[in-house]
Design a protein around this motif. Structure first.
Motif, PDB file in Angstrom:
ATOM      1  N   GLY A  80       0.815  -1.216   0.000  1.00 60.53           N
ATOM      2  CA  GLY A  80       0.000   0.000   0.000  1.00 60.53           C
ATOM      3  C   GLY A  80       0.843   1.256   0.000  1.00 60.53           C
ATOM      4  N   THR A  81       1.934   1.225   0.726  1.00 57.88           N
ATOM      5  CA  THR A  81       2.827   2.383   0.765  1.00 57.88           C
ATOM      6  C   THR A  81       3.475   2.622  -0.592  1.00 57.88           C
ATOM      7  OG1 THR A  81       3.271   2.062   3.106  1.00 57.88           O
ATOM      8  CG2 THR A  81       4.885   3.341   1.870  1.00 57.88           C
ATOM      9  N   VAL A  82       3.931   1.565  -1.219  1.00 57.14           N
ATOM     10  CA  VAL A  82       4.566   1.698  -2.536  1.00 57.14           C
ATOM     11  C   VAL A  82       3.567   2.259  -3.549  1.00 57.14           C
ATOM     12  CG1 VAL A  82       5.564   0.402  -4.456  1.00 57.14           C
ATOM     13  CG2 VAL A  82       6.324  -0.038  -2.129  1.00 57.14           C
ATOM     14  N   VAL A  83       2.361   1.714  -3.524  1.00 59.93           N
ATOM     15  CA  VAL A  83       1.327   2.219  -4.445  1.00 59.93           C
ATOM     16  C   VAL A  83       1.021   3.676  -4.141  1.00 59.93           C
ATOM     17  CG1 VAL A  83      -1.085   1.979  -5.140  1.00 59.93           C
ATOM     18  CG2 VAL A  83       0.342  -0.049  -4.905  1.00 59.93           C
ATOM     19  N   GLY A  84       0.932   4.024  -2.870  1.00 56.60           N
ATOM     20  CA  GLY A  84       0.655   5.412  -2.493  1.00 56.60           C
ATOM     21  C   GLY A  84       1.750   6.364  -2.940  1.00 56.60           C
ATOM     22  N   ILE A  85       2.995   5.939  -2.804  1.00 58.68           N
ATOM     23  CA  ILE A  85       4.109   6.782  -3.256  1.00 58.68           C
ATOM     24  C   ILE A  85       4.086   6.918  -4.776  1.00 58.68           C
ATOM     25  CG2 ILE A  85       6.636   6.862  -3.447  1.00 58.68           C
ATOM     26  CD1 ILE A  85       6.714   5.665  -0.594  1.00 58.68           C
ATOM     27  N   MET A  86       3.790   5.828  -5.463  1.00 60.76           N
ATOM     28  CA  MET A  86       3.689   5.904  -6.929  1.00 60.76           C
ATOM     29  C   MET A  86       2.587   6.873  -7.352  1.00 60.76           C
ATOM     30  SD  MET A  86       4.249   1.862  -7.874  1.00 60.76           S
ATOM     31  CE  MET A  86       3.399   2.014  -9.411  1.00 60.76           C
ATOM     32  N   ILE A  87       1.463   6.825  -6.671  1.00 57.54           N
ATOM     33  CA  ILE A  87       0.363   7.746  -6.989  1.00 57.54           C
ATOM     34  C   ILE A  87       0.789   9.187  -6.740  1.00 57.54           C
ATOM     35  CG2 ILE A  87      -1.926   8.498  -6.239  1.00 57.54           C
ATOM     36  CD1 ILE A  87      -2.538   5.512  -5.683  1.00 57.54           C
ATOM     37  N   THR A  88       1.487   9.421  -5.626  1.00 55.03           N
ATOM     38  CA  THR A  88       1.949  10.777  -5.306  1.00 55.03           C
ATOM     39  C   THR A  88       2.890  11.316  -6.377  1.00 55.03           C
ATOM     40  OG1 THR A  88       1.739  10.353  -2.936  1.00 55.03           O
ATOM     41  CG2 THR A  88       3.177  12.166  -3.590  1.00 55.03           C
ATOM     42  N   PHE A  89       3.888  10.506  -6.756  1.00 54.90           N
ATOM     43  CA  PHE A  89       4.829  10.965  -7.763  1.00 54.90           C
ATOM     44  C   PHE A  89       4.175  11.119  -9.132  1.00 54.90           C
ATOM     45  CE2 PHE A  89       8.499   9.159  -5.100  1.00 54.90           C
ATOM     46  CZ  PHE A  89       8.701  10.385  -4.501  1.00 54.90           C
ATOM     47  N   TYR A  90       3.272  10.231  -9.460  1.00 55.61           N
ATOM     48  CA  TYR A  90       2.595  10.342 -10.749  1.00 55.61           C
ATOM     49  C   TYR A  90       1.754  11.614 -10.809  1.00 55.61           C
ATOM     50  CZ  TYR A  90       0.089   9.197 -14.975  1.00 55.61           C
ATOM     51  OH  TYR A  90      -0.430   9.240 -16.236  1.00 55.61           O
ATOM     52  N   SER A  91       1.020  11.895  -9.729  1.00 57.35           N
ATOM     53  CA  SER A  91       0.190  13.099  -9.738  1.00 57.35           C
ATOM     54  C   SER A  91       1.048  14.363  -9.766  1.00 57.35           C
ATOM     55  CB  SER A  91      -0.763  13.111  -8.542  1.00 57.35           C
ATOM     56  OG  SER A  91      -0.048  13.154  -7.335  1.00 57.35           O
ATOM     57  N   LEU A  92       2.212  14.333  -9.105  1.00 56.02           N
ATOM     58  CA  LEU A  92       3.111  15.486  -9.175  1.00 56.02           C
ATOM     59  C   LEU A  92       3.694  15.654 -10.573  1.00 56.02           C
ATOM     60  CD1 LEU A  92       5.032  15.216  -5.798  1.00 56.02           C
ATOM     61  CD2 LEU A  92       3.413  16.992  -6.487  1.00 56.02           C
ATOM     62  N   ASP A  94       2.282  14.695 -13.280  1.00 59.76           N
ATOM     63  CA  ASP A  94       1.181  15.086 -14.152  1.00 59.76           C
ATOM     64  C   ASP A  94       0.908  16.586 -14.063  1.00 59.76           C
ATOM     65  OD1 ASP A  94      -0.771  14.361 -16.020  1.00 59.76           O
ATOM     66  OD2 ASP A  94      -2.326  14.333 -14.470  1.00 59.76           O
ATOM     67  N   ILE A  95       1.056  17.129 -12.854  1.00 60.78           N
ATOM     68  CA  ILE A  95       0.843  18.564 -12.665  1.00 60.78           C
ATOM     69  C   ILE A  95       1.986  19.361 -13.281  1.00 60.78           C
ATOM     70  CG2 ILE A  95       0.701  20.397 -10.918  1.00 60.78           C
ATOM     71  CD1 ILE A  95      -0.697  18.380  -9.092  1.00 60.78           C
ATOM     72  N   GLY A  96       3.202  18.821 -13.161  1.00 61.62           N
ATOM     73  CA  GLY A  96       4.369  19.479 -13.738  1.00 61.62           C
ATOM     74  C   GLY A  96       5.038  20.456 -12.808  1.00 61.62           C
ATOM     75  N   ALA A  97       4.528  20.575 -11.593  1.00 60.02           N
ATOM     76  CA  ALA A  97       5.145  21.484 -10.624  1.00 60.02           C
ATOM     77  C   ALA A  97       5.428  20.702  -9.343  1.00 60.02           C
ATOM     78  CB  ALA A  97       4.209  22.645 -10.326  1.00 60.02           C
ATOM     79  N   VAL A  98       6.464  21.100  -8.650  1.00 58.00           N
ATOM     80  CA  VAL A  98       6.805  20.451  -7.391  1.00 58.00           C
ATOM     81  C   VAL A  98       6.211  21.279  -6.256  1.00 58.00           C
ATOM     82  CG1 VAL A  98       8.675  19.750  -5.883  1.00 58.00           C
ATOM     83  CG2 VAL A  98       8.908  19.480  -8.354  1.00 58.00           C
ATOM     84  N   ASP A  99       5.282  20.681  -5.571  1.00 57.49           N
ATOM     85  CA  ASP A  99       4.628  21.321  -4.437  1.00 57.49           C
ATOM     86  C   ASP A  99       4.976  20.508  -3.197  1.00 57.49           C
ATOM     87  OD1 ASP A  99       3.027  22.655  -2.677  1.00 57.49           O
ATOM     88  OD2 ASP A  99       1.123  22.007  -3.558  1.00 57.49           O
TER      89      ASP A  99
END
Length: 153
Positions: A80-92, A94-99
């Motif tokens: 679950g943690t690995v999937v969550g981290i993958m989702i976080t990085f993918y969404s970042l 996708d946005i194109g900005a580092v927040d």
């Protein structure tokens, strides 16, 4: 962009309901089997058994499931943690900005799966140890009773 957002939302739901649901189910099964075993151990009558192996088979029913849950729950949480981290990085990405705020929130939410896995595993290992000790005690009582029978004959 709309399809990607819906896929990320779907993946987040799978993470929350899938992984956390699996861990919840694992904890319920552990508790149920622990209670069932304790009730059985209170009702077991060693006089009813002629062979030690039959007693041991009855005593050890389902305790391997408790052990398997205790040893695998951290891995389910880690998944679950690995999937969550993958989702976080993918969404970042996708946005194109580092927040930084979005990264920290995403990682914190991902780590809750690891914490939940550990919360499930620790009581399961404790339950397994208690059950195993009960089995050893009952088997020892059986052995003592058998020795007493043989010495009286």
């Amino acid at each position: 962009m709309q399809v990607t957002s819906s896929l990320i939302a779907y993946a987040e739901n799978i993470l929350d309901y899938g992984v956390m649901g699996a861990l919840g189910l694992m904890s319920i099964v552990t508790l149920w089997l622990f209670i069932e075993r304790m009730m059985f151990y209170k009702s077991v009558r060693i006089e009813d058994y002629k062979h030690r192996d039959n007693l041991e088979l009855d005593l050890t029913d389902n305790i391997s499931v408790i052990s398997a849950i205790g040893s695998n729950a951290p891995y389910v949480g880690l998944l679950g943690t690995v999937v969550g981290i993958m989702i976080t990085f993918y969404s970042l990405g996708d946005i194109g900005a580092v927040d930084a705020k979005k990264i920290m929130i995403g990682l914190a939410l991902a780590l809750k799966a690891t914490a939940a896995g550990l919360v499930v595993a620790m009581p399961a290992i404790i339950a397994y140890t208690i059950v195993l000790r009960k089995v050893e005690r009952i088997l020892t009582k059986f052995d003592v009773a058998q020795e007493e029978k043989q010495s009286n004959v």
